[in-house]
Write a protein that holds these residues in place. Structure first.
Motif, PDB file in Angstrom:
ATOM      1  N   ARG A  94       0.841  -1.258  -0.188  1.00  8.53           N
ATOM      2  CA  ARG A  94       0.005  -0.218   0.020  1.00  8.53           C
ATOM      3  C   ARG A  94       0.826   1.265   0.009  1.00  8.53           C
ATOM      4  N   ARG A  95       0.833   2.220  -1.102  1.00  7.95           N
ATOM      5  CA  ARG A  95       1.610   3.330  -1.001  1.00  7.95           C
ATOM      6  C   ARG A  95       0.686   4.442  -0.694  1.00  7.95           C
ATOM      7  N   VAL A  96       1.334   4.895   0.519  1.00  8.83           N
ATOM      8  CA  VAL A  96       0.397   6.050   1.124  1.00  8.83           C
ATOM      9  C   VAL A  96       1.311   7.559   1.221  1.00  8.83           C
ATOM     10  N   GLY A  97       0.922   8.599   0.606  1.00 13.98           N
ATOM     11  CA  GLY A  97       1.460   9.761   0.719  1.00 13.98           C
ATOM     12  C   GLY A  97       0.954  10.737   1.788  1.00 13.98           C
ATOM     13  N   ILE A  98       1.660  11.521   2.352  1.00 20.06           N
ATOM     14  CA  ILE A  98       1.260  12.124   3.585  1.00 20.06           C
ATOM     15  C   ILE A  98       1.851  13.472   3.562  1.00 20.06           C
ATOM     16  N   THR A  99       0.814  14.561   3.624  1.00 24.29           N
ATOM     17  CA  THR A  99       1.495  15.786   3.579  1.00 24.29           C
ATOM     18  C   THR A  99       0.764  16.796   4.333  1.00 24.29           C
ATOM     19  N   GLY A 100       1.349  18.041   4.777  1.00 27.73           N
ATOM     20  CA  GLY A 100       0.813  19.080   5.803  1.00 27.73           C
ATOM     21  C   GLY A 100       1.653  20.073   5.993  1.00 27.73           C
ATOM     22  N   VAL A 101       1.203  21.297   6.371  1.00 23.25           N
ATOM     23  CA  VAL A 101       2.002  22.147   6.615  1.00 23.25           C
ATOM     24  C   VAL A 101       2.761  22.089   7.819  1.00 23.25           C
ATOM     25  N   PRO A 102       4.163  22.628   7.914  1.00 21.93           N
ATOM     26  CA  PRO A 102       4.928  22.398   9.009  1.00 21.93           C
ATOM     27  C   PRO A 102       4.312  22.905  10.339  1.00 21.93           C
ATOM     28  N   GLY A 103       4.088  22.130  11.423  1.00 18.62           N
ATOM     29  CA  GLY A 103       3.566  22.298  12.596  1.00 18.62           C
ATOM     30  C   GLY A 103       2.302  21.315  12.692  1.00 18.62           C
ATOM     31  N   VAL A 104       2.009  20.868  11.597  1.00 12.48           N
ATOM     32  CA  VAL A 104       0.731  19.834  11.777  1.00 12.48           C
ATOM     33  C   VAL A 104       0.850  18.773  12.450  1.00 12.48           C
ATOM     34  N   VAL A 118       1.976   7.417  -5.313  1.00 14.76           N
ATOM     35  CA  VAL A 118       1.008   6.520  -4.242  1.00 14.76           C
ATOM     36  C   VAL A 118      -0.386   6.211  -4.664  1.00 14.76           C
ATOM     37  N   ASP A 119      -0.922   5.489  -3.844  1.00 18.51           N
ATOM     38  CA  ASP A 119      -2.140   5.079  -4.298  1.00 18.51           C
ATOM     39  C   ASP A 119      -3.283   5.878  -3.461  1.00 18.51           C
ATOM     40  N   VAL A 120      -3.005   6.371  -2.342  1.00 20.19           N
ATOM     41  CA  VAL A 120      -3.802   7.230  -1.438  1.00 20.19           C
ATOM     42  C   VAL A 120      -2.968   8.495  -1.008  1.00 20.19           C
ATOM     43  N   PHE A 121      -3.479   9.703  -1.216  1.00 20.64           N
ATOM     44  CA  PHE A 121      -2.860  10.885  -0.820  1.00 20.64           C
ATOM     45  C   PHE A 121      -3.437  11.387   0.435  1.00 20.64           C
ATOM     46  N   LEU A 122      -2.985  11.483   1.610  1.00 25.07           N
ATOM     47  CA  LEU A 122      -3.433  12.164   2.727  1.00 25.07           C
ATOM     48  C   LEU A 122      -3.043  13.359   3.028  1.00 25.07           C
ATOM     49  N   LEU A 136     -11.616  27.790   5.853  1.00 22.91           N
ATOM     50  CA  LEU A 136     -11.881  27.638   4.152  1.00 22.91           C
ATOM     51  C   LEU A 136     -10.647  28.218   3.381  1.00 22.91           C
ATOM     52  N   GLN A 137     -10.111  29.051   3.943  1.00 26.30           N
ATOM     53  CA  GLN A 137      -9.093  29.460   3.253  1.00 26.30           C
ATOM     54  C   GLN A 137      -7.834  28.562   3.241  1.00 26.30           C
ATOM     55  N   GLY A 138      -7.569  27.933   4.073  1.00 28.88           N
ATOM     56  CA  GLY A 138      -6.670  27.131   4.251  1.00 28.88           C
ATOM     57  C   GLY A 138      -6.684  25.972   3.394  1.00 28.88           C
ATOM     58  N   ILE A 139      -7.752  25.888   2.496  1.00 32.86           N
ATOM     59  CA  ILE A 139      -7.880  24.737   1.609  1.00 32.86           C
ATOM     60  C   ILE A 139      -7.407  25.533   0.038  1.00 32.86           C
ATOM     61  N   LYS A 140      -6.088  24.799  -0.247  1.00 32.22           N
ATOM     62  CA  LYS A 140      -5.700  25.223  -1.628  1.00 32.22           C
ATOM     63  C   LYS A 140      -6.365  24.357  -2.766  1.00 32.22           C
ATOM     64  N   LYS A 141      -6.960  24.931  -3.814  1.00 33.38           N
ATOM     65  CA  LYS A 141      -7.767  24.245  -4.763  1.00 33.38           C
ATOM     66  C   LYS A 141      -6.673  23.037  -5.351  1.00 33.38           C
ATOM     67  N   GLY A 142      -5.335  23.406  -5.423  1.00 34.21           N
ATOM     68  CA  GLY A 142      -4.556  22.372  -5.853  1.00 34.21           C
ATOM     69  C   GLY A 142      -4.545  21.150  -5.384  1.00 34.21           C
ATOM     70  N   ILE A 143      -4.473  21.471  -3.981  1.00 37.88           N
ATOM     71  CA  ILE A 143      -4.361  20.184  -2.978  1.00 37.88           C
ATOM     72  C   ILE A 143      -5.818  19.307  -3.095  1.00 37.88           C
ATOM     73  N   LEU A 144      -6.977  20.004  -3.488  1.00 44.20           N
ATOM     74  CA  LEU A 144      -8.022  19.199  -3.585  1.00 44.20           C
ATOM     75  C   LEU A 144      -8.039  18.254  -4.709  1.00 44.20           C
ATOM     76  N   GLU A 145      -7.328  18.523  -5.685  1.00 40.07           N
ATOM     77  CA  GLU A 145      -7.251  17.878  -7.000  1.00 40.07           C
ATOM     78  C   GLU A 145      -6.427  16.691  -6.815  1.00 40.07           C
ATOM     79  N   ILE A 146      -5.496  16.716  -5.671  1.00 39.33           N
ATOM     80  CA  ILE A 146      -4.696  15.440  -5.709  1.00 39.33           C
ATOM     81  C   ILE A 146      -4.967  14.643  -4.424  1.00 39.33           C
ATOM     82  N   ALA A 147      -5.929  15.515  -3.215  1.00 41.36           N
ATOM     83  CA  ALA A 147      -5.931  14.849  -2.033  1.00 41.36           C
ATOM     84  C   ALA A 147      -6.961  13.635  -2.086  1.00 41.36           C
ATOM     85  N   ASP A 148      -6.941  12.574  -1.497  1.00 38.20           N
ATOM     86  CA  ASP A 148      -7.770  11.487  -1.547  1.00 38.20           C
ATOM     87  C   ASP A 148      -8.652  11.483  -0.207  1.00 38.20           C
TER      88      ASP A 148
END
Length: 341
Positions: A66-76, A179-183, A194-206
């Protein structure tokens, strides 16, 4: 300790024994895995050839993890989250590899992600393997090394590959393409959610997960509801997978079992829709083109005529003696490619 640092694969002037590496990796030998990863991270032409021979031999034994990608701003709280999440998975009997996409600081050369020993439980877990992948700021080099490291870990018998990114710019898209799923981990109450959501992230997030829910459960739930409402408006209504929003706490190990169940559900939905294999196939083609660009740029930068005229052209551009376009054409001509047309 499961953290292996880069070693000289060519120590003593001897090329690595590919057959020995292959055998060791198939047996799950972490020392051999570490040497093989160092080999694929190298940009030396002889090492590149050796690495590709090794990968070709191991390719039939890859692709099952299972290939899992994980991202988030520094401090998350990515490190704390991964430590808890990965430990939960090893308790379920799974072998877990953590790969850190770590483009080094362009100014200091230091690692953005820092010391991976912050993952205290995974660092001493015999069923876990942690590997940072610094590359002196060359993001394409990180992508190549991380993708190939992922294959090596799969051949070594790891069931789940967690690929962590610093959550800054292009690295997020690069990880999503392997990856298979991007968190995406989010902070509760970090200004206007709502301002914290970048539209580009929505296109790649699962999956979106609001982390640190232990600090203020009510605030975390409100943030999750706001994200979910925004996603309902912004995402396609006919998508096979509806992007869920969860609340978790890596520190208190809350909601992580539900998160894994959501990842399992995502895989099932993607397989049933015929999208799982398609995604991996598309990723392999993108990888091919990324490697074309990576190798072309490497050969371009190392070309004798390019190296000879580059300092003078850089000086001309800095001092407004020549436009960047003119200088680029001169470099391409030296490389033997003619004008930009």
């Amino acid at each position: 300790m499961s953290i292996l640092h880069t070693q000289d694969v060519n120590r003593g002037g001897h090329m690595p024994d590919i057959a020995a590496l292959e055998t060791g990796i198939k047996k799950g030998d972490r020392a051999m895995l570490g040497r093989a990863i160092t080999l694929v991270e190298s940009r030396r032409s002889d090492h590149l050839a050796q690495a590709q021979e090794l990968l070709s031999r191991l390719l039939p034994f890859t692709g099952k993890a299972r290939r899992v990608g994980i991202t988030g701003v520094p401090g998350v709280g990515k490190s704390t989250f991964i430590d808890a999440f990965g430990s939960n998975l090893t308790k379920l009997g799974k072998r877990v590899a953590v790969l850190a996409v770590d483009p080094s600081s362009g100014r200091s050369g230091g690692s953005i992600l820092g010391d991976k020993t912050r993952m205290e439980r995974l660092a001493v877990d015999e069923q876990a393997f942690i590997r940072p992948s610094p590359s002196a700021g060359v993001l394409g080099g990180v992508g190549r090394a991380t993708r190939e490291t992922m294959l090596l870990c799969e051949a070594a018998g790891y069931d789940v590959i967690l690929v962590e990114t610093v959550g800054a710019g292009q690295s997020e898209y690069m990880v999503a393409d392997m990856v298979d799923v991007f968190l995406v981990l989010m902070l509760p109450g970090a200004g206007d959610e709502l301002q914290g959501i970048k539209k580009g992230i929505l296109e790649i997030a699962d999956i979106l997960a609001v982390n640190k829910a232990d600090q203020d459960a009510g605030k975390a739930r409100r943030a999750a509801r706001d994200y979910a409402s925004a996603l309902h408006i912004m995402t396609a209504g006919d998508a096979a997978w509806k992007l869920p929003v969860l609340t978790v706490s890596g520190l208190q190990n809350q909601g992580l079992d539900a998160l894994w169940e959501t990842m399992e559900k995502h895989r099932h939905v993607m397989v049933e829709a015929g999208l799982f294999d398609q995604r991996r196939q598309d990723q392999r083609v993108k990888w091919m083109w990324a490697m074309v660009e990576d190798r072309l740029l490497t050969r371009f930068r190392n070309h004798e005529k390019v190296c000879r005229i580059l300092p003078g052209l850089e000086s001309d551009v800095r001092n407004d003696c020549k436009t960047a376009t003119q200088a680029a054409e001169d470099l391409l001509s030296a490389f033997g490619m003619g004008d930009l047309e």
